[in-house]
Write a protein that holds these residues in place. Structure first.
Motif, short mmCIF file in Angstrom:
data_model
loop_
_atom_site.label_atom_id
_atom_site.label_comp_id
_atom_site.label_asym_id
_atom_site.label_seq_id
_atom_site.Cartn_x
_atom_site.Cartn_y
_atom_site.Cartn_z
N SER A 298 0.84 -1.21 0.00
CA SER A 298 0.00 0.00 0.00
C SER A 298 0.87 1.26 0.00
O SER A 298 0.51 2.26 -0.59
CB SER A 298 -0.99 0.00 1.17
OG SER A 298 -0.30 -0.03 2.38
N GLU A 299 2.03 1.18 0.63
CA GLU A 299 2.91 2.34 0.58
C GLU A 299 3.41 2.58 -0.83
O GLU A 299 3.48 3.71 -1.30
CB GLU A 299 4.10 2.17 1.54
CG GLU A 299 4.91 3.46 1.66
CD GLU A 299 6.10 3.38 2.60
OE1 GLU A 299 6.30 2.30 3.22
OE2 GLU A 299 6.84 4.38 2.70
N ALA A 300 3.75 1.48 -1.52
CA ALA A 300 4.21 1.62 -2.91
C ALA A 300 3.11 2.20 -3.79
O ALA A 300 3.37 3.10 -4.61
CB ALA A 300 4.66 0.26 -3.45
N ARG B 234 12.04 6.75 -1.74
CA ARG B 234 11.30 5.84 -0.87
C ARG B 234 10.65 4.73 -1.71
O ARG B 234 10.60 3.58 -1.30
CB ARG B 234 10.23 6.63 -0.10
CG ARG B 234 9.39 5.81 0.85
CD ARG B 234 10.24 5.16 1.95
NE ARG B 234 9.42 4.18 2.70
CZ ARG B 234 9.91 3.22 3.47
NH1 ARG B 234 11.23 3.08 3.57
NH2 ARG B 234 9.12 2.40 4.11
N TYR B 235 10.18 5.11 -2.88
CA TYR B 235 9.56 4.11 -3.77
C TYR B 235 10.57 3.01 -4.13
O TYR B 235 10.24 1.83 -4.12
CB TYR B 235 9.04 4.79 -5.05
CG TYR B 235 8.45 3.81 -6.03
CD1 TYR B 235 7.12 3.40 -5.94
CD2 TYR B 235 9.23 3.26 -7.05
CE1 TYR B 235 6.58 2.48 -6.81
CE2 TYR B 235 8.70 2.34 -7.94
CZ TYR B 235 7.38 1.94 -7.82
OH TYR B 235 6.86 1.02 -8.69
N LEU C 209 3.47 10.31 -7.21
CA LEU C 209 4.45 10.64 -8.25
C LEU C 209 3.80 10.78 -9.62
O LEU C 209 4.49 11.07 -10.60
CB LEU C 209 5.54 9.57 -8.27
CG LEU C 209 6.54 9.65 -7.12
CD1 LEU C 209 7.30 8.34 -6.97
CD2 LEU C 209 7.51 10.79 -7.32
N LYS C 210 2.50 10.55 -9.70
CA LYS C 210 1.78 10.62 -10.98
C LYS C 210 2.07 11.95 -11.70
O LYS C 210 2.39 11.98 -12.89
CB LYS C 210 0.27 10.50 -10.73
CG LYS C 210 -0.39 9.18 -11.14
CD LYS C 210 -0.25 8.89 -12.58
CE LYS C 210 -1.16 7.80 -13.12
NZ LYS C 210 -1.08 6.50 -12.49
N ASP C 211 1.94 13.06 -10.93
CA ASP C 211 2.10 14.38 -11.54
C ASP C 211 3.54 14.66 -11.95
O ASP C 211 3.83 14.97 -13.09
CB ASP C 211 1.64 15.46 -10.57
CG ASP C 211 0.13 15.39 -10.38
OD1 ASP C 211 -0.55 14.91 -11.31
OD2 ASP C 211 -0.34 15.80 -9.31
N ALA C 212 4.45 14.48 -10.97
CA ALA C 212 5.84 14.85 -11.22
C ALA C 212 6.49 13.96 -12.28
O ALA C 212 7.32 14.44 -13.06
CB ALA C 212 6.63 14.78 -9.92
N LEU D 289 8.93 3.84 -12.90
CA LEU D 289 9.77 4.16 -11.75
C LEU D 289 10.78 3.07 -11.44
O LEU D 289 11.70 3.26 -10.66
CB LEU D 289 8.89 4.43 -10.53
CG LEU D 289 7.86 5.56 -10.71
CD1 LEU D 289 6.95 5.65 -9.49
CD2 LEU D 289 8.56 6.88 -10.94
N ASN D 290 10.60 1.91 -12.03
CA ASN D 290 11.55 0.83 -11.80
C ASN D 290 12.68 0.83 -12.82
O ASN D 290 13.58 0.00 -12.75
CB ASN D 290 10.83 -0.52 -11.88
CG ASN D 290 9.70 -0.64 -10.89
OD1 ASN D 290 9.86 -0.25 -9.74
ND2 ASN D 290 8.56 -1.12 -11.33
N SER D 291 12.62 1.74 -13.77
CA SER D 291 13.59 1.73 -14.86
C SER D 291 14.64 2.82 -14.71
O SER D 291 14.32 4.03 -14.76
CB SER D 291 12.86 1.89 -16.19
OG SER D 291 13.79 2.22 -17.20
N GLY D 292 15.88 2.41 -14.55
CA GLY D 292 16.98 3.37 -14.48
C GLY D 292 17.06 4.25 -15.71
O GLY D 292 17.11 5.49 -15.58
#
Length: 578
Positions: free
Chosen positions: A207-209, A276-277, A216-219, A225-228
């Motif tokens: 739930s935190e993720a 944190r994600y 982070l949807k907007d920014a 987010l998992n991709s370097g």
DNA sequence: GATCAACGCGCG
DNA sequence: AAAGCGCGCGTTGATC
């Protein structure tokens, strides 16, 4: 071709009697799968040194009919596999040699049976039937295959057992062999996990993720987010060119996106949430589902593999899952619990690698510090800051920890300044780091000389070794950078040998108490025992000090194997005993 | 679909 | 020129 394919207890009798008269037997098993708890041993192949072989079909031959075989030592290849399956099947496994470990110590590489057979025996082993169906009717080819592996094991083992001694590896071989049996037992028994608490923790992470992803949807819309690489592209879009130019790069030239580097862009909107994600998804992937998928359907436990001989230093490696790197946070460590009605006892070697470095180098300042029960970190801090030990501040001591450990790994000034900040929370300029290293070298002159000797050995002879003689080869063409490994291998490796010596004698030393090994992680051992078992706690500490003395007999007289070598704690879960 | 390299990160 | 060691494993993205 097997001399005998045995399917009944009556048939087994004469074969067992003849084989049990041999000084040693090669053994190999064919199973219906890799999991000793779920899969069955179908065939036990046994080979005598003179070449006679027998293949016992355990589908119909009772284990009791083969008991006599356990009166002589066995040789297997990758013996932990045989140990687990045969123990589970009800065998009393005798002294079990491992030809794979012998070869590892001689050839300096871990090789599969076929490769060793080709090298040592000059024969080609056909492994194509290895994963054939061992549950149904067996073909002649399958029986031949089974017998051939047992024969290869005894031939390779007999040849290498002598060579191991010729190569001065006998002591280390016997240690690995004995520790392997203990690790096989640990793997078979597994770790008891509080799965209810695990699911709750997993749900909380999830739930935190989810929440962070929404934030982070907007920014960062459209960015995985998992991709370097995608985060790198996002950085390029949102940071001025001047900052992108100086942004740290990966080996392949892309923008680095690890947590430490991302801290450089802490000012960007969403940066904190992104960090944190990354943390939470790591926990979710590796320790959430990553653990859950290894939950055993029958035992309800985790049964990792513990391998010996795989690592370059002689450390133990754990896999599927790797239970040697669970997060330290109490919420996770407390998932590791004892069996019902028992308690956990944990003990770790105090500063084992620094003690090992002191013993290997015979540095008098270091040894004296341990002898007098003084705090080595404080002593180093005093030397670096040029103040009296009593005047050392908390921050100076933290900095000294960074210097002490960094020195075991051949760390330079730049690296020291970095880890001082990232791992020890101390701000140190590169200039200060350089001075700290200089003063450290002066404070511990023998250690400094010893380190130089290791690097020289790596360059000149192409190898360094641990206290018990594990050799690490270096491919030295010209001037490779070797300072790190050349110093670290003897330190880390000798510390690992202390752990192995401890594990090897632990079952015997715990036998009277009924306590059992629960886990081991490089410098830490966890056992479970009956409630309030003082004897088990004392036996654990004794075993650990004995392990130290076994590798460094001089440690006792030098005062490095005293009561302060181990720190024992008791509790209801791993978090409480760590 | 399977496999691999690169990257990142958990631990000692 | 400069470089902290040792692991296992999840994800991505490229490749076959």
């Amino acid at each position: 071709m097997p001399h005998g394919y045995i399917t009944t207890a009556e048939q087994a009798g004469p074969y067992v009697a003849a084989l049990a008269a041999c000084p040693v037997l090669g053994v190999d098993i064919e199973t219906t799968g890799l999991d000793a708890h779920r899969h069955r041993v179908r065939l036990l192949s046994v080979a005598a040194p003179d070449g006679r072989t027998a293949v016992f079909d355990l589908q119909t031959v009772p284990v009791a009919a083969l008991a006599l075989l356990s009166q002589v030592p066995w040789i297997a290849f990758n013996a932990q596999f045989e140990w687990r399956h045969l123990t589970h099947a009800g065998f009393k496994v005798p002294l079990l040699h491992d030809a794979m470990l012998m070869d590892r110590l001689i050839s300096h590489q871990l090789r599969p049976l076929a490769a060793v057979a080709a090298d040592v025996l000059g024969i080609a082993l056909d492994k194509s039937l290895q994963r054939s169906d061992w549950a149904g009717p067996l073909s002649r080819e399958q029986l031949d295959y089974a017998a051939a592996d047992a024969l290869a094991a005894v031939r390779i083992g007999s040849a290498l057992l002598e060579q191991v001694n010729q190569h001065q590896q006998g002591r280390l071989y016997r240690l690995w062999r004995d520790a392997a049996a203990v690790l096989a037992e640990l793997s078979l028994r597994g770790h008891c996990i509080d799965w209810d608490a695990h699911s709750i923790l997993q749900a909380a992470w999830q739930s935190e993720a989810d929440e962070l992803q929404v934030q982070l949807k907007d920014a960062m819309s459209g960015v995985n987010l998992n991709s370097g690489p995608q985060i790198g592209a996002w950085l390029t879009q949102h940071l001025p060119e001047s900052r992108i130019e100086i942004w740290p790069r990966t080996d392949s030239g892309r923008l680095k996106t690890d947590a430490e580097t991302l801290a450089l862009s802490a000012d960007l909107p969403g940066a904190q949430q992104l960090l944190r994600y990354k943390t939470v998804t790591k926990l979710l992937g590796t320790y959430g589902n990553g653990y859950a998928k290894h939950r055993h359907p029958i035992t309800d436990r985790l049964h990792p593999d513990f391998s010996i001989g795989f690592t370059r230093t002689g450390r133990i490696a754990a896999s599927r899952p790797n239970t040697q790197n669970p997060p330290r946070q109490a919420a996770f460590r407390q998932l590791f619990v004892p069996s019902a009605g028992r308690v956990m006892i944990g003990a770790d070697f105090s500063q084992i690698e620094l003690r090992v470095a002191a013993l290997l180098s015979r540095d008098r300042a270091m040894i004296r510090a341990y002898q007098q029960g003084r705090d080595l970190h404080r002593l180093t801090a005093a030397a670096i800051a040029d103040v009296a030990p009593d005047a050392v501040t908390k921050e100076q001591r933290q900095a000294a920890k960074a210097v002490n450990f960094g020195n075991l790994y051949g760390q330079g000034a730049k690296g020291l300044a970095r880890t001082a900040w990232t791992s020890y929370g101390v701000c140190m300029t590169e200039q200060e780091a350089r001075q700290a290293l200089t003063r450290f070298a002066k404070a511990y002159p023998a250690l400094t000389v010893w380190k130089r000797e290791q690097v020289k050995a790596a360059q000149d002879r192409g190898q360094v070794c641990t206290k018990l003689g594990l050799i690490r080869d270096f491919d030295v063409q010209g001037t490779g950078y070797l300072a790190g490994e050349a110093v670290n291998v003897p330190v880390q490796g000798s510390a690992a040998e202390i752990m192995l010596e401890t594990l090897a004698r632990l079952p015997q030393m715990l036998a009277r108490t009924g306590a059992t090994l629960s886990h081991s992680v490089h410098d830490e051992i966890v056992i479970e025992a009956e409630a309030d078992d003082d004897e088990a706690a004392a036996a654990l500490a004794d075993a650990m000090r004995a392990g130290m003395r076994a590798v460094f007999p001089e440690a006792e007289a030098l005062g490095l194997a005293g009561a302060d070598l181990v720190d024992v704690k008791r509790g209801q879960n791993w978090a409480e005993v760590h």
